[in-house]
Scaffold this motif. Sequence first.
Motif, PDB file in Angstrom:
ATOM      1  N   VAL A  40      56.895  48.831  89.100  1.00 41.65           N
ATOM      2  CA  VAL A  40      55.579  48.490  88.563  1.00 41.65           C
ATOM      3  C   VAL A  40      54.573  49.388  89.268  1.00 41.65           C
ATOM      4  CG1 VAL A  40      53.889  46.653  88.224  1.00 41.65           C
ATOM      5  CG2 VAL A  40      56.323  46.111  88.187  1.00 41.65           C
ATOM      6  N   THR A  41      54.068  50.367  88.555  1.00 41.97           N
ATOM      7  CA  THR A  41      53.139  51.336  89.141  1.00 41.97           C
ATOM      8  C   THR A  41      51.699  50.837  89.032  1.00 41.97           C
ATOM      9  OG1 THR A  41      52.923  52.502  87.039  1.00 41.97           O
ATOM     10  CG2 THR A  41      54.669  53.247  88.543  1.00 41.97           C
ATOM     11  N   GLN A  42      50.835  51.448  89.810  1.00 38.42           N
ATOM     12  CA  GLN A  42      49.425  51.070  89.782  1.00 38.42           C
ATOM     13  C   GLN A  42      48.794  51.322  88.413  1.00 38.42           C
ATOM     14  OE1 GLN A  42      47.890  49.365  92.252  1.00 38.42           O
ATOM     15  NE2 GLN A  42      46.270  49.103  90.731  1.00 38.42           N
ATOM     16  N   VAL A  45      49.627  48.352  86.261  1.00 42.34           N
ATOM     17  CA  VAL A  45      48.834  47.172  86.634  1.00 42.34           C
ATOM     18  C   VAL A  45      47.394  47.330  86.146  1.00 42.34           C
ATOM     19  CG1 VAL A  45      47.963  45.799  88.573  1.00 42.34           C
ATOM     20  CG2 VAL A  45      50.315  46.649  88.605  1.00 42.34           C
ATOM     21  N   ASP A  46      46.852  48.541  86.286  1.00 36.71           N
ATOM     22  CA  ASP A  46      45.489  48.794  85.793  1.00 36.71           C
ATOM     23  C   ASP A  46      45.405  48.583  84.284  1.00 36.71           C
ATOM     24  OD1 ASP A  46      44.784  49.403  88.382  1.00 36.71           O
ATOM     25  OD2 ASP A  46      44.864  51.588  88.083  1.00 36.71           O
ATOM     26  N   GLY A  47      46.430  48.995  83.566  1.00 38.03           N
ATOM     27  CA  GLY A  47      46.461  48.783  82.118  1.00 38.03           C
ATOM     28  C   GLY A  47      46.522  47.305  81.763  1.00 38.03           C
ATOM     29  N   MET A  48      47.294  46.536  82.534  1.00 41.58           N
ATOM     30  CA  MET A  48      47.347  45.083  82.298  1.00 41.58           C
ATOM     31  C   MET A  48      45.983  44.449  82.549  1.00 41.58           C
ATOM     32  SD  MET A  48      50.862  43.920  84.112  1.00 41.58           S
ATOM     33  CE  MET A  48      52.343  44.876  83.942  1.00 41.58           C
ATOM     34  N   GLU A  62      43.143  37.472  91.141  1.00 39.89           N
ATOM     35  CA  GLU A  62      44.366  37.969  91.777  1.00 39.89           C
ATOM     36  C   GLU A  62      45.583  37.173  91.312  1.00 39.89           C
ATOM     37  OE1 GLU A  62      44.313  38.485  95.983  1.00 39.89           O
ATOM     38  OE2 GLU A  62      42.313  39.379  95.947  1.00 39.89           O
ATOM     39  N   GLN A  63      45.414  35.869  91.158  1.00 35.98           N
ATOM     40  CA  GLN A  63      46.527  35.026  90.685  1.00 35.98           C
ATOM     41  C   GLN A  63      46.909  35.377  89.248  1.00 35.98           C
ATOM     42  OE1 GLN A  63      45.142  31.035  91.272  1.00 35.98           O
ATOM     43  NE2 GLN A  63      46.239  30.826  93.223  1.00 35.98           N
ATOM     44  N   GLU A  64      45.914  35.581  88.414  1.00 38.13           N
ATOM     45  CA  GLU A  64      46.189  35.914  87.020  1.00 38.13           C
ATOM     46  C   GLU A  64      46.882  37.281  86.913  1.00 38.13           C
ATOM     47  OE1 GLU A  64      42.513  33.541  84.858  1.00 38.13           O
ATOM     48  OE2 GLU A  64      42.145  35.496  85.790  1.00 38.13           O
ATOM     49  N   LEU A  65      46.431  38.231  87.711  1.00 35.62           N
ATOM     50  CA  LEU A  65      47.052  39.550  87.696  1.00 35.62           C
ATOM     51  C   LEU A  65      48.494  39.476  88.204  1.00 35.62           C
ATOM     52  CD1 LEU A  65      46.445  42.440  86.919  1.00 35.62           C
ATOM     53  CD2 LEU A  65      45.659  42.845  89.260  1.00 35.62           C
ATOM     54  N   ALA A  66      48.721  38.660  89.229  1.00 35.13           N
ATOM     55  CA  ALA A  66      50.084  38.477  89.744  1.00 35.13           C
ATOM     56  C   ALA A  66      50.977  37.851  88.681  1.00 35.13           C
ATOM     57  CB  ALA A  66      50.061  37.614  91.005  1.00 35.13           C
ATOM     58  N   ARG A  67      50.432  36.892  87.912  1.00 34.78           N
ATOM     59  CA  ARG A  67      51.205  36.282  86.829  1.00 34.78           C
ATOM     60  C   ARG A  67      51.506  37.278  85.716  1.00 34.78           C
ATOM     61  NH1 ARG A  67      47.743  31.460  85.515  1.00 34.78           N
ATOM     62  NH2 ARG A  67      46.870  31.520  87.592  1.00 34.78           N
ATOM     63  N   LEU A  68      50.558  38.169  85.428  1.00 33.83           N
ATOM     64  CA  LEU A  68      50.796  39.207  84.421  1.00 33.83           C
ATOM     65  C   LEU A  68      51.932  40.136  84.855  1.00 33.83           C
ATOM     66  CD1 LEU A  68      47.137  40.177  83.439  1.00 33.83           C
ATOM     67  CD2 LEU A  68      48.825  39.039  81.993  1.00 33.83           C
ATOM     68  N   VAL A  69      51.914  40.527  86.125  1.00 35.88           N
ATOM     69  CA  VAL A  69      52.970  41.402  86.645  1.00 35.88           C
ATOM     70  C   VAL A  69      54.308  40.670  86.631  1.00 35.88           C
ATOM     71  CG1 VAL A  69      53.794  42.627  88.694  1.00 35.88           C
ATOM     72  CG2 VAL A  69      51.395  42.826  88.014  1.00 35.88           C
ATOM     73  N   ASP A  70      54.320  39.402  87.042  1.00 37.04           N
ATOM     74  CA  ASP A  70      55.561  38.612  87.010  1.00 37.04           C
ATOM     75  C   ASP A  70      56.106  38.503  85.595  1.00 37.04           C
ATOM     76  OD1 ASP A  70      55.472  38.236  89.734  1.00 37.04           O
ATOM     77  OD2 ASP A  70      54.635  36.209  89.624  1.00 37.04           O
ATOM     78  N   ALA A  71      55.217  38.275  84.640  1.00 37.57           N
ATOM     79  CA  ALA A  71      55.652  38.166  83.245  1.00 37.57           C
ATOM     80  C   ALA A  71      56.225  39.496  82.750  1.00 37.57           C
ATOM     81  CB  ALA A  71      54.485  37.725  82.362  1.00 37.57           C
TER      82      ALA A  71
END
Length: 92
Positions: A40-42, A45-48, A62-71
């Motif tokens: 998972v590159t930066q 993550v920026d695109g998400m 931060e929690q929402e972004l972490a959930r997006l990455v987990d998903a």
Amino acid sequence: MRLTSLWREPVLHFLLIGLLLFVAYGWLTPAARSGESIVVTQPLVDGMALEYRTRWNRPPSEQELARLVDAYVRDEILYRRRCGVHGICDML
């Protein structure tokens, strides 16, 4: 059965050739395949985060972004499992 008569058995020759091919294949193929790790590159993550901001008109916490990455990682694992089982990744 004596050792000399055992060496004359075709079944033994077949098993030894199979073992040799198995070992040669394992030695010649690369150990680490490119599809084994999920990176998972930066920029990803920026695109998400940008997609989230576009959809919800606010930046993700931060929690929402972490959930997006987990998903994303979970979806990628499921996709790769399905491709491995059905062998369809190369066709897509």
